[in-house]
Design an enzyme around this catalytic site. Structure first.
Site, PDB file in Angstrom:
ATOM      1  N   HIS A  92       0.840  -1.197   0.000  1.00 21.20           N
ATOM      2  CA  HIS A  92       0.000   0.000   0.000  1.00 21.20           C
ATOM      3  C   HIS A  92       0.878   1.250   0.000  1.00 21.20           C
ATOM      4  CE1 HIS A  92      -2.752   2.946   2.258  1.00 21.20           C
ATOM      5  NE2 HIS A  92      -3.084   2.968   0.984  1.00 21.20           N
ATOM      6  N   HIS A 112      -2.386   0.957   7.911  1.00 22.77           N
ATOM      7  CA  HIS A 112      -3.774   1.203   7.495  1.00 22.77           C
ATOM      8  C   HIS A 112      -4.559  -0.099   7.473  1.00 22.77           C
ATOM      9  CE1 HIS A 112      -0.965   4.033   5.470  1.00 22.77           C
ATOM     10  NE2 HIS A 112      -1.726   4.907   6.098  1.00 22.77           N
TER      11      HIS A 112
HETATM   12 FE1  FES Z   1       0.258  -0.966   4.798  1.00 27.00          FE
HETATM   13 FE2  FES Z   1      -1.055   1.278   4.276  1.00 27.00          FE
HETATM   14  S1  FES Z   1       1.077   0.981   4.316  1.00 27.00           S
HETATM   15  S2  FES Z   1      -1.870  -0.635   4.803  1.00 27.00           S
END
Ligand code: FES
Length: 169
Positions: A92, A112
């Protein structure tokens, strides 16, 4: 090629203390954080790798990822028996995905709350991440220790890292 880390073919997977790992060292459901055996590797965030031994039932239903993410060669071929190795860098936004929940077989990212299912080859199954964690192709050498078959063959980390790090043509 999309992206290179410090991993190379035939490098042993070593713990932070430098010791190599054998399959028999790991119980089903366990995880070891491993690095390439090069100086300073524990400070290279993109080299940190989670070596996981699946439970038998997880290995039986294992669904390999399709050939994607720039991965032209090893779709689903990264695992060795019940063992898989994934980048600790969340796809992500690049946080370290430090938690492995062995009861659910999920790797959790604290930033997140993305969750990656190891029985689905680290595919995201919850949260904002949209692509699987990069898989390190592994095997075992003649002395019985885990080695990398190559560097990561797909991008480590978020997609925007590829674009930023790819050399200009
Ligand atoms: Fe892993 Fe956003 S960096 S969920």
């Amino acid at each position: 090629e999309l992206y290179f880390t410090a991993w190379e073919a035939d490098m042993r997977l070593v713990r932070a203390n430098g010791s190599p790992v054998r399959p028999g060292d790991m119980e089903p459901g366990s995880m070891e954080t491993v690095y390439p055996p090069v100086p300073g590797a524990i400070h290279m965030e993109d080299a940190a790798t989670m070596l996981i031994r699946m439970h038998h039932d997880q290995a039986e239903v294992f669904q390999a990822r399709p050939i994607n993410q720039g991965n032209k060669e090893n779709g689903g071929q990264a695992r060795w028996n019940e063992y898989v190795a994934y980048s600790k860098i969340c796809s992500h936004l690049g946080c370290p995905v430090s938690l492995y929940e062995q009861e659910t077989g999920r790797i959790l990212c604290p930033c997140h709350q993305s969750q990656f299912d190891i029985a689905k080859d680290a595919k995201p199954v919850f949260g904002p991440a949209t692509r699987s964690l990069a898989a390190l192709p592994i095997t075992v050498d003649d002395a019985g220790y885990f080695i990398a078959k190559s560097d990561y063959r797909e991008a480590v980390g978020p997609a925007f890292w590829d674009r930023e790090r790819r050399p200009a043509d």
